[in-house]
Design an enzyme around this catalytic site. Structure first.
Site, mmCIF file in Angstrom:
data_model
loop_
_atom_site.group_PDB
_atom_site.id
_atom_site.type_symbol
_atom_site.label_atom_id
_atom_site.label_comp_id
_atom_site.label_asym_id
_atom_site.label_seq_id
_atom_site.Cartn_x
_atom_site.Cartn_y
_atom_site.Cartn_z
ATOM 1 N N HIS A 18 0.833 -1.207 0.000
ATOM 2 C CA HIS A 18 0.000 0.000 0.000
ATOM 3 C C HIS A 18 0.872 1.264 0.000
ATOM 4 C CE1 HIS A 18 -2.971 -2.803 2.191
ATOM 5 N NE2 HIS A 18 -3.545 -2.507 1.044
ATOM 6 N N LYS A 42 -16.023 -7.542 3.899
ATOM 7 C CA LYS A 42 -15.109 -8.412 4.643
ATOM 8 C C LYS A 42 -15.314 -8.178 6.139
ATOM 9 C CE LYS A 42 -11.567 -7.719 1.115
ATOM 10 N NZ LYS A 42 -10.306 -7.030 0.802
ATOM 11 N N SER A 134 -2.772 -8.123 2.363
ATOM 12 C CA SER A 134 -3.117 -8.060 3.790
ATOM 13 C C SER A 134 -3.662 -9.408 4.256
ATOM 14 C CB SER A 134 -4.168 -6.970 4.040
ATOM 15 O OG SER A 134 -3.653 -5.717 3.698
#
Ligand code: PNS
Length: 165
Positions: A18, A42, A134
């Site tokens: 990121h 999520k 992630s």
């Protein structure tokens, strides 16, 4: 007119992948809003405010001039509503392997249907971050693996605390 870009994501947690995109995206706009989403479909490990706080802490590593042009915001609801409200003209997304492609193109097309004044721009992930996600960072950390080359020391300590390692 000020060119405003949005870099949206779940950031659960922020990785060096990121940060690579943030560093590069901010070079192409006057202001970059890093938008941490509540509604992602999520169930995140870190809550919204913690995810935003972790991203904010990462910005300290950027050159001062870039830091000044970046801000981290949280948002709920549709990304395109948020982007419009921010006066943004560009959505940035990082693109890793081919596996990202279908999901990302679908999202970009749907977002353009919602608002065709805002373009999605893909930045190819740098070679050293191609494989970092992630999702796998969390899985590896949870199972006691070493993720210190994928996240900052600050994120690492939060992962360890979250998994009681
Ligand atoms: O980092 P992620 O999880 O790939 O980011 C996904 C994100 C946050 C960009 C996406 O879930 C999103 O835009 N959520 C906000 C709700 C929304 O606008 N959904 C419609 C997408 S077509």
């Amino acid at each position: 007119m000020k060119r405003i870009g949005i870099y949206p994501g779940t950031f659960d947690p922020v990785t060096i992948g990121h940060i690579d995109i943030i560093r590069r995206a901010v070079q192409t706009v006057d202001e970059l809003v890093i938008a941490v989403a509540l509604d992602t479909g999520k169930t995140p490990l870190f809550d919204l405010e913690d995810r935003a706080k972790l991203v904010r802490a990462e910005l300290a590593a950027l050159p001062a001039a870039d830091q000044q042009r970046c801000r981290v915001e949280t948002f709920s609801g549709l990304l395109m509503h948020f982007a419009e409200a921010q006066g943004a003209g560009i959505i940035f997304r990082g693109l890793r392997a081919i596996s990202d492609f279908e999901y990302e193109v679908q999202m970009a097309c749907l977002n353009r249907k919602l608002n065709d004044r805002i373009e999605t721009v893909f930045l190819a992930a740098s070679e050293h971050t191609q494989f970092i996600s992630s999702r796998f960072v969390k899985q590896i950390a949870k199972l006691g693996g070493d993720v210190s080359s994928f996240v900052s020391p600050n994120v690492l300590s939060h992962l360890k605390a979250a998994f009681e390692l």
